[in-house]
Design a protein around this motif. Structure first.
Motif, PDB file in Angstrom:
ATOM      1  N   ILE A   2       3.818   1.682  15.635  1.00 38.22           N
ATOM      2  CA  ILE A   2       3.505   1.813  14.212  1.00 38.22           C
ATOM      3  C   ILE A   2       3.876   0.509  13.522  1.00 38.22           C
ATOM      4  N   HIS A   3       2.941  -0.026  12.777  1.00 38.76           N
ATOM      5  CA  HIS A   3       3.195  -1.281  12.057  1.00 38.76           C
ATOM      6  C   HIS A   3       4.244  -1.032  10.971  1.00 38.76           C
ATOM      7  N   PRO A   4       5.160  -1.969  10.758  1.00 28.99           N
ATOM      8  CA  PRO A   4       6.247  -1.735   9.806  1.00 28.99           C
ATOM      9  C   PRO A   4       5.843  -1.693   8.341  1.00 28.99           C
ATOM     10  N   PHE A   5       4.660  -2.222   7.999  1.00 30.99           N
ATOM     11  CA  PHE A   5       4.257  -2.144   6.593  1.00 30.99           C
ATOM     12  C   PHE A   5       2.762  -1.939   6.404  1.00 30.99           C
ATOM     13  N   ASP A   6       1.930  -2.241   7.356  1.00 33.98           N
ATOM     14  CA  ASP A   6       0.484  -2.167   7.161  1.00 33.98           C
ATOM     15  C   ASP A   6      -0.129  -0.952   7.851  1.00 33.98           C
ATOM     16  N   ASP A   7       0.497   0.174   7.714  1.00 36.62           N
ATOM     17  CA  ASP A   7       0.038   1.424   8.296  1.00 36.62           C
ATOM     18  C   ASP A   7      -0.100   2.438   7.160  1.00 36.62           C
ATOM     19  N   PRO A   8      -1.206   3.168   7.096  1.00 39.96           N
ATOM     20  CA  PRO A   8      -1.404   4.102   5.977  1.00 39.96           C
ATOM     21  C   PRO A   8      -0.282   5.129   5.814  1.00 39.96           C
ATOM     22  N   LEU A   9       0.276   5.599   6.913  1.00 45.06           N
ATOM     23  CA  LEU A   9       1.363   6.585   6.791  1.00 45.06           C
ATOM     24  C   LEU A   9       2.665   5.941   6.324  1.00 45.06           C
ATOM     25  N   VAL A  10       2.902   4.718   6.715  1.00 41.36           N
ATOM     26  CA  VAL A  10       4.079   3.988   6.219  1.00 41.36           C
ATOM     27  C   VAL A  10       3.921   3.745   4.721  1.00 41.36           C
ATOM     28  N   ILE A  11       2.740   3.310   4.323  1.00 40.65           N
ATOM     29  CA  ILE A  11       2.473   3.068   2.902  1.00 40.65           C
ATOM     30  C   ILE A  11       2.658   4.367   2.108  1.00 40.65           C
ATOM     31  N   ALA A  12       2.122   5.464   2.620  1.00 39.22           N
ATOM     32  CA  ALA A  12       2.272   6.759   1.938  1.00 39.22           C
ATOM     33  C   ALA A  12       3.741   7.156   1.838  1.00 39.22           C
ATOM     34  N   GLY A  13       4.497   6.941   2.895  1.00 40.88           N
ATOM     35  CA  GLY A  13       5.926   7.253   2.866  1.00 40.88           C
ATOM     36  C   GLY A  13       6.660   6.433   1.829  1.00 40.88           C
ATOM     37  N   GLY A  15       5.379   5.391  -0.806  1.00 39.88           N
ATOM     38  CA  GLY A  15       4.950   5.899  -2.110  1.00 39.88           C
ATOM     39  C   GLY A  15       5.872   6.954  -2.681  1.00 39.88           C
ATOM     40  N   THR A  16       6.664   7.609  -1.830  1.00 39.02           N
ATOM     41  CA  THR A  16       7.595   8.614  -2.337  1.00 39.02           C
ATOM     42  C   THR A  16       8.665   7.997  -3.232  1.00 39.02           C
ATOM     43  N   ILE A  17       8.882   6.700  -3.102  1.00 41.58           N
ATOM     44  CA  ILE A  17       9.801   6.007  -4.023  1.00 41.58           C
ATOM     45  C   ILE A  17       9.235   6.079  -5.436  1.00 41.58           C
ATOM     46  N   GLY A  18       7.924   5.858  -5.558  1.00 41.69           N
ATOM     47  CA  GLY A  18       7.279   5.981  -6.865  1.00 41.69           C
ATOM     48  C   GLY A  18       7.398   7.382  -7.416  1.00 41.69           C
ATOM     49  N   MET A  19       7.258   8.377  -6.543  1.00 42.07           N
ATOM     50  CA  MET A  19       7.410   9.770  -6.966  1.00 42.07           C
ATOM     51  C   MET A  19       8.813   9.999  -7.527  1.00 42.07           C
ATOM     52  N   GLU A  20       9.826   9.507  -6.849  1.00 40.59           N
ATOM     53  CA  GLU A  20      11.207   9.684  -7.310  1.00 40.59           C
ATOM     54  C   GLU A  20      11.437   8.992  -8.651  1.00 40.59           C
ATOM     55  N   ILE A  21      10.882   7.803  -8.811  1.00 42.35           N
ATOM     56  CA  ILE A  21      11.032   7.088 -10.087  1.00 42.35           C
ATOM     57  C   ILE A  21      10.398   7.904 -11.215  1.00 42.35           C
ATOM     58  N   GLY A  40       4.266  -5.849   1.861  1.00 43.48           N
ATOM     59  CA  GLY A  40       3.475  -5.140   0.876  1.00 43.48           C
ATOM     60  C   GLY A  40       3.457  -3.632   1.012  1.00 43.48           C
ATOM     61  N   GLY A  41       4.103  -3.067   2.030  1.00 43.15           N
ATOM     62  CA  GLY A  41       4.054  -1.625   2.238  1.00 43.15           C
ATOM     63  C   GLY A  41       4.664  -0.823   1.102  1.00 43.15           C
ATOM     64  N   MET A  42       5.858  -1.190   0.684  1.00 45.18           N
ATOM     65  CA  MET A  42       6.510  -0.459  -0.400  1.00 45.18           C
ATOM     66  C   MET A  42       5.759  -0.672  -1.713  1.00 45.18           C
ATOM     67  N   LEU A  43       5.356  -1.887  -1.979  1.00 44.30           N
ATOM     68  CA  LEU A  43       4.623  -2.174  -3.210  1.00 44.30           C
ATOM     69  C   LEU A  43       3.309  -1.403  -3.254  1.00 44.30           C
ATOM     70  N   ALA A  44       2.563  -1.402  -2.170  1.00 41.96           N
ATOM     71  CA  ALA A  44       1.287  -0.683  -2.124  1.00 41.96           C
ATOM     72  C   ALA A  44       1.498   0.822  -2.278  1.00 41.96           C
ATOM     73  N   GLY A  45       2.500   1.360  -1.609  1.00 41.65           N
ATOM     74  CA  GLY A  45       2.768   2.792  -1.691  1.00 41.65           C
ATOM     75  C   GLY A  45       3.184   3.227  -3.077  1.00 41.65           C
ATOM     76  N   VAL A  46       4.108   2.499  -3.667  1.00 45.08           N
ATOM     77  CA  VAL A  46       4.566   2.829  -5.022  1.00 45.08           C
ATOM     78  C   VAL A  46       3.402   2.707  -5.996  1.00 45.08           C
ATOM     79  N   ALA A  47       2.635   1.642  -5.894  1.00 53.13           N
ATOM     80  CA  ALA A  47       1.503   1.443  -6.807  1.00 53.13           C
ATOM     81  C   ALA A  47       0.466   2.552  -6.659  1.00 53.13           C
ATOM     82  N   ALA A  48       0.143   2.921  -5.430  1.00 50.63           N
ATOM     83  CA  ALA A  48      -0.862   3.958  -5.213  1.00 50.63           C
ATOM     84  C   ALA A  48      -0.441   5.272  -5.855  1.00 50.63           C
ATOM     85  N   TYR A  49       0.822   5.648  -5.683  1.00 51.73           N
ATOM     86  CA  TYR A  49       1.292   6.911  -6.258  1.00 51.73           C
ATOM     87  C   TYR A  49       1.366   6.828  -7.783  1.00 51.73           C
TER      88      TYR A  49
END
Length: 112
Positions: A2-13, A15-21, A40-49
């Motif tokens: 699993i890629h550490p940041f460029d994987d859709p499930l990693v990005i989605a995971g 994104g839960t930071i954005g949910m908590e915020i 970019g994984g955390m940034l993309a996930g937070v932004a998407a959510y």
């Protein structure tokens, strides 16, 4: 693997930071969220959510000056590979951000 940041499930995971915020800011004004960026994984996930749930909230990416691969890519309009990255933010320092993270950030993120 699993890629550490460029994987859709990693990005989605991430994104839960954005949910908590947003949960912590329910009923309160929120203008912007600043998110650090490496690959970019955390940034993309937070932004998407956040942009899906509260589209008026700005999501602003922040990078170390000597590891600003997402900024360089967004400015160029395509993925860029840095010649070198500094050691100040070694956990977030990548020479090339992810293809999927770039695609998401290109549509949803501002950079400081």
């Amino acid at each position: 693997l699993i890629h550490p940041f460029d994987d859709p499930l990693v990005i989605a995971g991430q994104g839960t930071i954005g949910m908590e915020i947003l949960k912590q800011c329910t009923g309160k004004p929120l203008h912007a969220i600043f998110v650090c960026c490496g690959g970019g994984g955390m940034l993309a996930g937070v932004a998407a959510y956040v942009k899906r749930v509260r589209p008026g909230v700005l999501v602003i990416g922040v990078e170390a000056e000597d590891a600003a691969g997402m900024t360089a890519s967004l400015r160029a309009g395509q993925l860029q590979e840095l010649e070198h990255v500094g050691l100040f933010a070694d956990g977030a320092a990548v020479k090339r951000v992810g293809e999927e993270t770039f695609r998401i950030c290109n549509h949803l993120v501002r950079f400081a």
